[in-house]
Motif scaffolding. Structure first.
Motif, PDB file in Angstrom:
ATOM      1  N   ARG A   1      95.447 -30.832 -56.566  1.00 22.90           N
ATOM      2  CA  ARG A   1      95.775 -29.901 -55.481  1.00 22.90           C
ATOM      3  C   ARG A   1      95.032 -28.575 -55.669  1.00 22.90           C
ATOM      4  O   ARG A   1      94.472 -28.024 -54.722  1.00 22.90           O
ATOM      5  CB  ARG A   1      97.286 -29.681 -55.449  1.00 22.90           C
ATOM      6  N   ALA A   2      95.006 -28.083 -56.902  1.00 23.85           N
ATOM      7  CA  ALA A   2      94.314 -26.825 -57.194  1.00 23.85           C
ATOM      8  C   ALA A   2      92.808 -26.964 -56.980  1.00 23.85           C
ATOM      9  O   ALA A   2      92.162 -26.057 -56.446  1.00 23.85           O
ATOM     10  CB  ALA A   2      94.617 -26.377 -58.621  1.00 23.85           C
ATOM     11  N   ALA A   3      92.245 -28.090 -57.393  1.00 25.44           N
ATOM     12  CA  ALA A   3      90.806 -28.312 -57.224  1.00 25.44           C
ATOM     13  C   ALA A   3      90.438 -28.398 -55.751  1.00 25.44           C
ATOM     14  O   ALA A   3      89.470 -27.767 -55.301  1.00 25.44           O
ATOM     15  CB  ALA A   3      90.381 -29.580 -57.960  1.00 25.44           C
ATOM     16  N   VAL A   4      91.201 -29.156 -54.992  1.00 26.42           N
ATOM     17  CA  VAL A   4      90.921 -29.332 -53.563  1.00 26.42           C
ATOM     18  C   VAL A   4      91.035 -27.996 -52.823  1.00 26.42           C
ATOM     19  O   VAL A   4      90.265 -27.722 -51.903  1.00 26.42           O
ATOM     20  CB  VAL A   4      91.870 -30.397 -52.956  1.00 26.42           C
ATOM     21  N   LYS A   5      91.947 -27.171 -53.267  1.00 21.75           N
ATOM     22  CA  LYS A   5      92.152 -25.867 -52.622  1.00 21.75           C
ATOM     23  C   LYS A   5      90.894 -24.994 -52.673  1.00 21.75           C
ATOM     24  O   LYS A   5      90.657 -24.173 -51.796  1.00 21.75           O
ATOM     25  CB  LYS A   5      93.320 -25.143 -53.297  1.00 21.75           C
ATOM     26  N   VAL A   6      90.070 -25.186 -53.718  1.00 21.48           N
ATOM     27  CA  VAL A   6      88.824 -24.417 -53.846  1.00 21.48           C
ATOM     28  C   VAL A   6      87.594 -25.296 -53.566  1.00 21.48           C
ATOM     29  O   VAL A   6      86.500 -25.054 -54.062  1.00 21.48           O
ATOM     30  CB  VAL A   6      88.724 -23.728 -55.227  1.00 21.48           C
ATOM     31  N   ASN A   7      87.805 -26.344 -52.754  1.00 19.99           N
ATOM     32  CA  ASN A   7      86.735 -27.255 -52.329  1.00 19.99           C
ATOM     33  C   ASN A   7      86.029 -27.947 -53.481  1.00 19.99           C
ATOM     34  O   ASN A   7      84.802 -28.123 -53.462  1.00 19.99           O
ATOM     35  CB  ASN A   7      85.729 -26.541 -51.431  1.00 19.99           C
TER      36      ASN A   7
END
Length: 78
Positions: free
Chosen positions: A22-28
């Motif tokens: 989730r954290a990774a996807v949040k910053v593309n």
């Protein structure tokens, strides 16, 4: 299902996601191990004698140490 049905067991629905994905996807970005779909809630079923056992089975398959978070666990039958 993580485990086949047997007598004396209840079916549980588990809503789970991975906080690291989730954290990774949040910053593309993408997680090195898990697909981007783990940023969203995933539904898993598990058969267990109790909620405690259901949580144990889920945590063995989806370890919290790898970022997995159980958001909700509901009994489907009793």
């Amino acid at each position: 299902m993580l485990q086949s049905s047997t007598n004396g067991r209840n079916a549980y629905e588990v809503r789970i996601y991975d906080r690291e994905v989730r954290a990774a996807v949040k910053v593309n970005e993408s997680h090195i191990l898990f697909g981007d779909h783990w940023a969203d809630l995933q539904f898993q079923d598990v058969n267990a004698q109790s909620e405690t056992e259901a949580r144990k089975l889920i945590s063995m398959r989806y370890p919290p140490e790898l970022g997995f978070v159980v958001e909700e666990l509901n009994i489907l039958n009793n």
